[in-house]
Design a protein around this motif. Structure first.
Motif, PDB file in Angstrom:
ATOM      1  N   LEU A 145       5.959  15.749  -4.921  1.00  0.00           N
ATOM      2  CA  LEU A 145       5.815  16.171  -3.527  1.00  0.00           C
ATOM      3  C   LEU A 145       5.436  15.013  -2.621  1.00  0.00           C
ATOM      4  CD1 LEU A 145       4.001  19.599  -3.944  1.00  0.00           C
ATOM      5  CD2 LEU A 145       6.423  19.176  -3.544  1.00  0.00           C
ATOM      6  N   GLN A 146       4.617  14.104  -3.132  1.00  0.00           N
ATOM      7  CA  GLN A 146       4.213  12.975  -2.305  1.00  0.00           C
ATOM      8  C   GLN A 146       5.432  12.147  -1.927  1.00  0.00           C
ATOM      9  OE1 GLN A 146       1.464  10.282  -4.121  1.00  0.00           O
ATOM     10  NE2 GLN A 146       1.197   9.050  -2.285  1.00  0.00           N
ATOM     11  N   ARG A 147       6.298  11.895  -2.898  1.00  0.00           N
ATOM     12  CA  ARG A 147       7.503  11.111  -2.620  1.00  0.00           C
ATOM     13  C   ARG A 147       8.415  11.854  -1.650  1.00  0.00           C
ATOM     14  NH1 ARG A 147       9.959   6.775  -5.205  1.00  0.00           N
ATOM     15  NH2 ARG A 147      12.146   6.527  -4.653  1.00  0.00           N
ATOM     16  N   LYS A 148       8.583  13.159  -1.867  1.00  0.00           N
ATOM     17  CA  LYS A 148       9.441  13.941  -0.971  1.00  0.00           C
ATOM     18  C   LYS A 148       8.888  13.936   0.450  1.00  0.00           C
ATOM     19  CE  LYS A 148      11.423  17.106  -4.395  1.00  0.00           C
ATOM     20  NZ  LYS A 148      11.528  18.522  -4.817  1.00  0.00           N
ATOM     21  N   THR A 149       7.564  14.016   0.573  1.00  0.00           N
ATOM     22  CA  THR A 149       6.946  13.996   1.895  1.00  0.00           C
ATOM     23  C   THR A 149       7.268  12.702   2.627  1.00  0.00           C
ATOM     24  OG1 THR A 149       5.128  15.427   1.176  1.00  0.00           O
ATOM     25  CG2 THR A 149       4.726  14.055   3.112  1.00  0.00           C
ATOM     26  N   MET A 150       7.205  11.573   1.924  1.00  0.00           N
ATOM     27  CA  MET A 150       7.441  10.276   2.541  1.00  0.00           C
ATOM     28  C   MET A 150       8.903   9.875   2.565  1.00  0.00           C
ATOM     29  SD  MET A 150       4.587   9.426   3.725  1.00  0.00           S
ATOM     30  CE  MET A 150       4.880   7.718   4.194  1.00  0.00           C
ATOM     31  N   ASP A 151       9.789  10.721   2.025  1.00  0.00           N
ATOM     32  CA  ASP A 151      11.223  10.454   2.151  1.00  0.00           C
ATOM     33  C   ASP A 151      11.646  10.380   3.615  1.00  0.00           C
ATOM     34  OD1 ASP A 151      12.011  10.100  -0.455  1.00  0.00           O
ATOM     35  OD2 ASP A 151      12.636  12.183  -0.763  1.00  0.00           O
ATOM     36  N   SER A 152      10.918  11.089   4.493  1.00  0.00           N
ATOM     37  CA  SER A 152      11.245  11.055   5.917  1.00  0.00           C
ATOM     38  C   SER A 152      11.071   9.658   6.504  1.00  0.00           C
ATOM     39  CB  SER A 152      10.368  12.046   6.699  1.00  0.00           C
ATOM     40  OG  SER A 152      10.695  13.365   6.367  1.00  0.00           O
ATOM     41  N   MET A 153      10.308   8.828   5.822  1.00  0.00           N
ATOM     42  CA  MET A 153      10.132   7.445   6.272  1.00  0.00           C
ATOM     43  C   MET A 153      10.953   6.468   5.440  1.00  0.00           C
ATOM     44  SD  MET A 153       6.686   5.142   6.785  1.00  0.00           S
ATOM     45  CE  MET A 153       6.152   6.213   8.121  1.00  0.00           C
ATOM     46  N   PHE A 154      10.824   6.560   4.108  1.00  0.00           N
ATOM     47  CA  PHE A 154      11.395   5.540   3.246  1.00  0.00           C
ATOM     48  C   PHE A 154      12.681   5.946   2.544  1.00  0.00           C
ATOM     49  CE2 PHE A 154       6.697   4.556   2.924  1.00  0.00           C
ATOM     50  CZ  PHE A 154       6.754   3.450   3.759  1.00  0.00           C
ATOM     51  N   GLY A 155      13.013   7.234   2.526  1.00  0.00           N
ATOM     52  CA  GLY A 155      14.206   7.698   1.820  1.00  0.00           C
ATOM     53  C   GLY A 155      15.501   7.284   2.503  1.00  0.00           C
ATOM     54  N   SER A 156      16.615   7.522   1.831  1.00  0.00           N
ATOM     55  CA  SER A 156      17.918   7.094   2.355  1.00  0.00           C
ATOM     56  C   SER A 156      18.263   7.757   3.685  1.00  0.00           C
ATOM     57  CB  SER A 156      19.015   7.390   1.329  1.00  0.00           C
ATOM     58  OG  SER A 156      19.059   8.784   1.030  1.00  0.00           O
ATOM     59  N   LYS A 157      17.707   8.946   3.932  1.00  0.00           N
ATOM     60  CA  LYS A 157      17.948   9.633   5.207  1.00  0.00           C
ATOM     61  C   LYS A 157      16.735   9.547   6.134  1.00  0.00           C
ATOM     62  CE  LYS A 157      21.175  12.950   3.132  1.00  0.00           C
ATOM     63  NZ  LYS A 157      21.465  14.394   2.889  1.00  0.00           N
ATOM     64  N   GLY A 158      15.759   8.731   5.764  1.00  0.00           N
ATOM     65  CA  GLY A 158      14.545   8.598   6.551  1.00  0.00           C
ATOM     66  C   GLY A 158      14.647   7.522   7.618  1.00  0.00           C
ATOM     67  N   ILE A 159      13.519   7.226   8.242  1.00  0.00           N
ATOM     68  CA  ILE A 159      13.480   6.276   9.355  1.00  0.00           C
ATOM     69  C   ILE A 159      14.039   4.916   8.958  1.00  0.00           C
ATOM     70  CG2 ILE A 159      11.935   5.003  10.909  1.00  0.00           C
ATOM     71  CD1 ILE A 159      10.064   7.471  10.825  1.00  0.00           C
TER      72      ILE A 159
ATOM     73  N   THR B  35       0.843  -1.210   0.000  1.00  0.00           N
ATOM     74  CA  THR B  35       0.000   0.000   0.000  1.00  0.00           C
ATOM     75  C   THR B  35       0.874   1.255   0.000  1.00  0.00           C
ATOM     76  OG1 THR B  35      -0.182  -0.163   2.422  1.00  0.00           O
ATOM     77  CG2 THR B  35      -1.990  -1.105   1.109  1.00  0.00           C
ATOM     78  N   VAL B  36       1.246   1.722   1.171  1.00  0.00           N
ATOM     79  CA  VAL B  36       1.959   2.998   1.309  1.00  0.00           C
ATOM     80  C   VAL B  36       3.300   2.981   0.578  1.00  0.00           C
ATOM     81  CG1 VAL B  36       2.905   4.669   2.940  1.00  0.00           C
ATOM     82  CG2 VAL B  36       0.846   3.393   3.531  1.00  0.00           C
ATOM     83  N   TYR B  37       4.076   1.930   0.790  1.00  0.00           N
ATOM     84  CA  TYR B  37       5.397   1.863   0.157  1.00  0.00           C
ATOM     85  C   TYR B  37       5.280   1.724  -1.354  1.00  0.00           C
ATOM     86  CZ  TYR B  37      10.168   0.408  -0.855  1.00  0.00           C
ATOM     87  OH  TYR B  37      11.452   0.324  -1.362  1.00  0.00           O
ATOM     88  N   LEU B  38       4.310   0.959  -1.809  1.00  0.00           N
ATOM     89  CA  LEU B  38       4.086   0.812  -3.250  1.00  0.00           C
ATOM     90  C   LEU B  38       3.742   2.155  -3.870  1.00  0.00           C
ATOM     91  CD1 LEU B  38       3.775  -1.208  -5.618  1.00  0.00           C
ATOM     92  CD2 LEU B  38       1.360  -1.403  -4.995  1.00  0.00           C
ATOM     93  N   ARG B  39       2.897   2.923  -3.194  1.00  0.00           N
ATOM     94  CA  ARG B  39       2.536   4.245  -3.710  1.00  0.00           C
ATOM     95  C   ARG B  39       3.736   5.189  -3.673  1.00  0.00           C
ATOM     96  NH1 ARG B  39      -3.163   5.902  -2.481  1.00  0.00           N
ATOM     97  NH2 ARG B  39      -3.351   4.499  -4.241  1.00  0.00           N
ATOM     98  N   TYR B  40       4.565   5.045  -2.653  1.00  0.00           N
ATOM     99  CA  TYR B  40       5.784   5.861  -2.561  1.00  0.00           C
ATOM    100  C   TYR B  40       6.683   5.603  -3.772  1.00  0.00           C
ATOM    101  CZ  TYR B  40      10.510   7.115  -0.964  1.00  0.00           C
ATOM    102  OH  TYR B  40      11.783   7.616  -0.869  1.00  0.00           O
ATOM    103  N   LYS B  41       6.891   4.349  -4.099  1.00  0.00           N
ATOM    104  CA  LYS B  41       7.768   4.009  -5.217  1.00  0.00           C
ATOM    105  C   LYS B  41       7.192   4.485  -6.544  1.00  0.00           C
ATOM    106  CE  LYS B  41      10.042   0.230  -5.527  1.00  0.00           C
ATOM    107  NZ  LYS B  41      10.392  -1.199  -5.675  1.00  0.00           N
ATOM    108  N   ASN B  42       5.863   4.503  -6.648  1.00  0.00           N
ATOM    109  CA  ASN B  42       5.222   4.864  -7.905  1.00  0.00           C
ATOM    110  C   ASN B  42       4.649   6.269  -7.911  1.00  0.00           C
ATOM    111  OD1 ASN B  42       5.720   2.250  -8.835  1.00  0.00           O
ATOM    112  ND2 ASN B  42       3.805   1.479  -7.995  1.00  0.00           N
ATOM    113  N   SER B  43       5.012   7.067  -6.899  1.00  0.00           N
ATOM    114  CA  SER B  43       4.412   8.396  -6.778  1.00  0.00           C
ATOM    115  C   SER B  43       4.724   9.238  -8.002  1.00  0.00           C
ATOM    116  CB  SER B  43       4.902   9.092  -5.505  1.00  0.00           C
ATOM    117  OG  SER B  43       6.308   9.136  -5.460  1.00  0.00           O
ATOM    118  N   ARG B  44       3.765  10.096  -8.331  1.00  0.00           N
ATOM    119  CA  ARG B  44       3.899  10.910  -9.524  1.00  0.00           C
ATOM    120  C   ARG B  44       3.641  12.372  -9.164  1.00  0.00           C
ATOM    121  NH1 ARG B  44      -1.385  11.619 -11.719  1.00  0.00           N
ATOM    122  NH2 ARG B  44      -2.958  10.529 -10.507  1.00  0.00           N
ATOM    123  N   GLY B  45       3.651  13.226 -10.164  1.00  0.00           N
ATOM    124  CA  GLY B  45       3.434  14.643  -9.913  1.00  0.00           C
ATOM    125  C   GLY B  45       4.688  15.428 -10.228  1.00  0.00           C
TER     126      GLY B  45
END
Length: 264
Positions: free
Chosen positions: A135-149, A121-131
């Protein structure tokens, strides 16, 4: 429901009573529905989409709390509570700002159950985020990005398990037991109402919303509305720029047009 005026929350001043520290896919939308019925307005990722807030949360993800604190608190000023991403990524900073708030740590039955739910769900949408920008991907970088949780390694299940476990232990260490509720939505109204100091409702089933199937349907609908608004703004902006260019070009043309001398 708590009278927001009584706790000093105004459109200019944020005063959170409840801070959600639980990860997405731990029943957060059901909990939000329950909180809004018994406490007051509650911020959730769905709000970030519906109110076009992603730019603010993307800046927080990129620049950090110290830089964006005042903007975030202004954005949260209408709310009595927060839950889900993007606010849960800043739960500790919010708790330092509001040390008397209660903290709700929502969990699933097991890490394995939660991890599988997020992957699809959430991670799949993160990987496929568009726009544009994403912005959606950048918002969730705090969780899934290389410098995130999860340091960019959410798909590494055992690594993610350790991060998840350490995160929960950090919440337990940080928040006094009298202010913390570790909560599974299967427990229903009882523990939540006790935390909020409100009566347990009679003959009112606890909200159950946003399972995996609903997530994709609702998420697509919310995203579509968000991007429709963004595209409309872009078209309006483009039309205004085009009009300005035409006006400037016409002005330059008139200035450069050679003057015809009158015949004597």
């Amino acid at each position: 429901m708590t009278d927001m005026a009584a706790i000093g929350s105004t459109p200019e001043r944020c005063e959170l009573l409840l801070i959600g520290a639980g990860f997405p896919r731990t029943g957060t939308l059901s909990i939000r529905t329950a909180i809004e019925a018994k406490l007051g307005p509650c911020h959730h990722m769905r709000v970030a989409f519906e109110k076009n807030e992603l730019a603010t949360w993307a800046r927080l993800s990129e620049r950090g709390w110290a830089s964006q604190k005042e903007e975030v608190l202004q954005l949260l000023s209408p709310y009595a509570a927060t839950i889900d991403a993007p606010t849960m990524m800043s739960w500790k900073n919010l708790f330092k700002t509001f040390p008397n708030a209660k903290v709700l740590l929502s969990v699933r039955d097991s890490f394995d159950q939660w991890h599988q739910s997020v992957l699809t769900t959430v991670y799949l949408r993160y990987k496929n985020s568009r726009g544009d920008p994403k912005l959606q991907r950048k918002t969730m970088d705090s969780m899934f990005g290389s410098k995130g949780i999860f340091q960019g390694r959410f798909e590494d299940k055992e690594f993610a398990r350790k991060i998840y476990t350490d995160f929960i232990e950090d919440v337990k260490r940080t928040v006094p037991a009298s202010q913390l509720l570790i909560y599974n939505v299967k427990e229903g109204w009882g523990p939540l109402c006790k935390l909020l100091n409100v009566p347990v409702p009679e003959n009112e089933p606890f909200p159950r919303v946003n399972d995996a199937a609903e997530f994709h349907v609702n998420g697509a609908r919310v995203e579509a509305k968000y991007f429709a608004k963004m595209n409309k703004r872009l078209r309006t902006g483009a039309a205004a720029v085009a009009g300005l260019v035409v006006a400037v070009g016409l002005g330059l043309l008139l200035r450069s047009k050679p003057k015809v001398k009158a015949k004597v």
